[in-house]
Design a protein around this motif. Structure first.
Motif, PDB file in Angstrom:
ATOM      1  N   GLU A 144      11.103  20.483  -6.045  1.00 29.88           N
ATOM      2  CA  GLU A 144      11.248  21.344  -7.223  1.00 29.88           C
ATOM      3  C   GLU A 144      11.170  20.562  -8.531  1.00 29.88           C
ATOM      4  N   LYS A 145      11.418  19.267  -8.483  1.00 30.58           N
ATOM      5  CA  LYS A 145      11.429  18.449  -9.705  1.00 30.58           C
ATOM      6  C   LYS A 145      10.124  17.701  -9.941  1.00 30.58           C
ATOM      7  N   LEU A 146       9.186  17.797  -9.016  1.00 24.55           N
ATOM      8  CA  LEU A 146       7.909  17.087  -9.175  1.00 24.55           C
ATOM      9  C   LEU A 146       7.053  17.778 -10.235  1.00 24.55           C
ATOM     10  N   THR A 147       6.494  16.982 -11.119  1.00 19.26           N
ATOM     11  CA  THR A 147       5.579  17.526 -12.128  1.00 19.26           C
ATOM     12  C   THR A 147       4.154  17.027 -11.932  1.00 19.26           C
ATOM     13  N   SER A 148       3.984  15.979 -11.132  1.00 19.84           N
ATOM     14  CA  SER A 148       2.640  15.480 -10.849  1.00 19.84           C
ATOM     15  C   SER A 148       2.664  14.631  -9.587  1.00 19.84           C
ATOM     16  N   LEU A 149       1.494  14.499  -9.005  1.00 21.05           N
ATOM     17  CA  LEU A 149       1.257  13.634  -7.852  1.00 21.05           C
ATOM     18  C   LEU A 149      -0.089  12.953  -8.066  1.00 21.05           C
ATOM     19  N   PRO A 150      -0.307  11.796  -7.440  1.00 14.32           N
ATOM     20  CA  PRO A 150      -1.630  11.179  -7.541  1.00 14.32           C
ATOM     21  C   PRO A 150      -2.662  12.006  -6.781  1.00 14.32           C
ATOM     22  N   THR A 151      -3.917  11.780  -7.091  1.00 12.80           N
ATOM     23  CA  THR A 151      -4.997  12.422  -6.333  1.00 12.80           C
ATOM     24  C   THR A 151      -5.134  11.719  -4.989  1.00 12.80           C
TER      25      THR A 151
ATOM     26  N   ARG B  90       0.816  -1.221   0.000  1.00 18.53           N
ATOM     27  CA  ARG B  90       0.000   0.000   0.000  1.00 18.53           C
ATOM     28  C   ARG B  90       0.851   1.274   0.000  1.00 18.53           C
ATOM     29  N   LEU B  91       2.142   1.122  -0.214  1.00 18.88           N
ATOM     30  CA  LEU B  91       3.051   2.271  -0.221  1.00 18.88           C
ATOM     31  C   LEU B  91       3.657   2.476  -1.600  1.00 18.88           C
ATOM     32  N   SER B  92       3.600   3.706  -2.078  1.00 14.22           N
ATOM     33  CA  SER B  92       4.355   4.126  -3.256  1.00 14.22           C
ATOM     34  C   SER B  92       5.349   5.180  -2.793  1.00 14.22           C
ATOM     35  N   VAL B  93       6.553   5.119  -3.300  1.00 14.66           N
ATOM     36  CA  VAL B  93       7.583   6.081  -2.914  1.00 14.66           C
ATOM     37  C   VAL B  93       8.007   6.873  -4.145  1.00 14.66           C
ATOM     38  N   ILE B  94       8.083   8.175  -3.981  1.00 13.73           N
ATOM     39  CA  ILE B  94       8.638   9.046  -5.012  1.00 13.73           C
ATOM     40  C   ILE B  94       9.892   9.676  -4.423  1.00 13.73           C
TER      41      ILE B  94
ATOM     42  N   LEU C 189       7.429  21.765   3.577  1.00 11.08           N
ATOM     43  CA  LEU C 189       7.202  22.715   2.490  1.00 11.08           C
ATOM     44  C   LEU C 189       8.187  23.884   2.488  1.00 11.08           C
ATOM     45  N   PRO C 190       8.624  24.388   3.658  1.00 12.80           N
ATOM     46  CA  PRO C 190       9.574  25.502   3.638  1.00 12.80           C
ATOM     47  C   PRO C 190      10.914  25.167   2.987  1.00 12.80           C
ATOM     48  N   PHE C 191      11.187  23.886   2.772  1.00 15.43           N
ATOM     49  CA  PHE C 191      12.465  23.494   2.172  1.00 15.43           C
ATOM     50  C   PHE C 191      12.410  23.456   0.648  1.00 15.43           C
ATOM     51  N   CYS C 192      11.241  23.787   0.071  1.00 19.89           N
ATOM     52  CA  CYS C 192      11.160  23.996  -1.374  1.00 19.89           C
ATOM     53  C   CYS C 192      11.697  25.395  -1.661  1.00 19.89           C
ATOM     54  N   LYS C 193      12.568  25.519  -2.625  1.00 18.45           N
ATOM     55  CA  LYS C 193      13.151  26.819  -2.962  1.00 18.45           C
ATOM     56  C   LYS C 193      12.038  27.810  -3.320  1.00 18.45           C
ATOM     57  N   SER C 194      12.199  29.042  -2.858  1.00 21.36           N
ATOM     58  CA  SER C 194      11.130  30.032  -3.013  1.00 21.36           C
ATOM     59  C   SER C 194      10.772  30.281  -4.472  1.00 21.36           C
ATOM     60  N   GLU C 195      11.774  30.289  -5.362  1.00 25.18           N
ATOM     61  CA  GLU C 195      11.478  30.568  -6.772  1.00 25.18           C
ATOM     62  C   GLU C 195      10.710  29.422  -7.434  1.00 25.18           C
ATOM     63  N   ALA C 196      10.812  28.218  -6.859  1.00 26.71           N
ATOM     64  CA  ALA C 196      10.120  27.051  -7.418  1.00 26.71           C
ATOM     65  C   ALA C 196       8.772  26.799  -6.753  1.00 26.71           C
ATOM     66  N   PHE C 197       8.503  27.475  -5.640  1.00 22.02           N
ATOM     67  CA  PHE C 197       7.315  27.143  -4.856  1.00 22.02           C
ATOM     68  C   PHE C 197       6.010  27.346  -5.625  1.00 22.02           C
ATOM     69  N   PRO C 198       5.828  28.434  -6.384  1.00 21.39           N
ATOM     70  CA  PRO C 198       4.538  28.590  -7.087  1.00 21.39           C
ATOM     71  C   PRO C 198       4.208  27.424  -8.020  1.00 21.39           C
ATOM     72  N   GLU C 199       5.187  26.915  -8.746  1.00 19.70           N
ATOM     73  CA  GLU C 199       4.936  25.767  -9.630  1.00 19.70           C
ATOM     74  C   GLU C 199       4.694  24.498  -8.823  1.00 19.70           C
ATOM     75  N   PHE C 200       5.440  24.331  -7.733  1.00 19.44           N
ATOM     76  CA  PHE C 200       5.236  23.172  -6.862  1.00 19.44           C
ATOM     77  C   PHE C 200       3.837  23.210  -6.259  1.00 19.44           C
ATOM     78  N   TRP C 201       3.378  24.402  -5.896  1.00 13.98           N
ATOM     79  CA  TRP C 201       2.040  24.505  -5.322  1.00 13.98           C
ATOM     80  C   TRP C 201       0.981  24.061  -6.330  1.00 13.98           C
TER      81      TRP C 201
ATOM     82  N   ALA D 186      -3.231  20.171  -7.779  1.00 13.22           N
ATOM     83  CA  ALA D 186      -3.773  19.176  -8.718  1.00 13.22           C
ATOM     84  C   ALA D 186      -3.995  17.820  -8.056  1.00 13.22           C
ATOM     85  N   SER D 187      -3.380  17.607  -6.896  1.00 11.36           N
ATOM     86  CA  SER D 187      -3.535  16.322  -6.194  1.00 11.36           C
ATOM     87  C   SER D 187      -4.726  16.307  -5.243  1.00 11.36           C
ATOM     88  N   PHE D 188      -5.345  17.455  -5.008  1.00 11.93           N
ATOM     89  CA  PHE D 188      -6.478  17.512  -4.078  1.00 11.93           C
ATOM     90  C   PHE D 188      -7.677  16.771  -4.658  1.00 11.93           C
TER      91      PHE D 188
END
Length: 193
Positions: free
Chosen positions: A88-95, A79-83, A105-117, A122-124
């Motif tokens: 900063e390199k994530l382009t998708s996550l499961p729902t 029942r576990l999937s690991v990514i 979350l604070p460890f995501c670089k600030s310039e990359a955070f808007p795209e990461f968000w 999209a996973s909600f």
């Protein structure tokens, strides 16, 4: 401080109150699918697996993933999937019905955070609970440029699609896991839709 030192220090800690409080918001009708962003050695992921959840654990450090996998039964492993990735390199996550990010979350670089968000949004699932910590602008690690900070108004804007929103704030000097004390400014968020 290395991440391996940090994982060694925290691998036997209790399950975080943020997760326990978030689980109280999950209804019985919601699928038991979760994402943990920044799972580290997997203490909280393991707790979810113990209660029948299917979990996607996102962690950039292979040592954290190794510690987690060493503690699993065959059923839990199924029942576990690991990514293994930096945020900063994530382009998708499961729902998922539960998206959980404790002090990661604070460890995501600030310039990359808007795209990461956008990836997180999209996973909600249509019905879901989001539980996370954000560092505020007064946090010492934000001020010295090591972490990304957000104001309360920024956090509320990011989560405006959630009608139920619980927030608490901590400010003050406090311990770190393996380093000197620091000034903490942390928002604890649980949102539900």
């Amino acid at each position: 401080m290395s991440w391996n030192d940090y994982f060694e220090k925290i691998k036997n800690r209790p399950v975080r109150a943020l997760l326990l409080n978030a689980l109280k918001e999950v209804s019985n009708e919601m699928p038991k699918t979760a994402i943990e962003l920044g799972s580290g050695p997997g203490v909280d992921t393991l707790h979810l697996l113990n209660y029948g959840w299917t979990v996607t654990a996102v962690e950039k450090e292979s040592e954290g993933i190794k510690i987690l996998k060493n503690n699993l039964t065959a059923d839990q492993s199924s029942r576990l999937s690991v990514i293994e990735s930096e945020f900063e390199k994530l382009t998708s996550l499961p729902t998922a019905s539960l998206i959980y990010a404790a002090l990661s979350l604070p460890f995501c670089k600030s310039e990359a955070f808007p795209e990461f968000w956008k990836v997180i949004e999209a996973s909600f699932a249509k019905e879901c609970v989001f539980a996370a910590n954000f560092f505020g602008p007064e946090d010492e690690w934000v001020k010295n440029g090591h972490c990304t900070g957000h104001s309360e108004s920024q956090i509320r804007e990011m989560l405006k699609s959630f009608p139920i929103f619980k927030i608490s704030e901590d400010k003050g000097m406090g311990k770190t896991a393996i380093g000197p004390d620091k000034f903490w400014h942390v928002y604890h968020i649980i949102a539900k839709r």
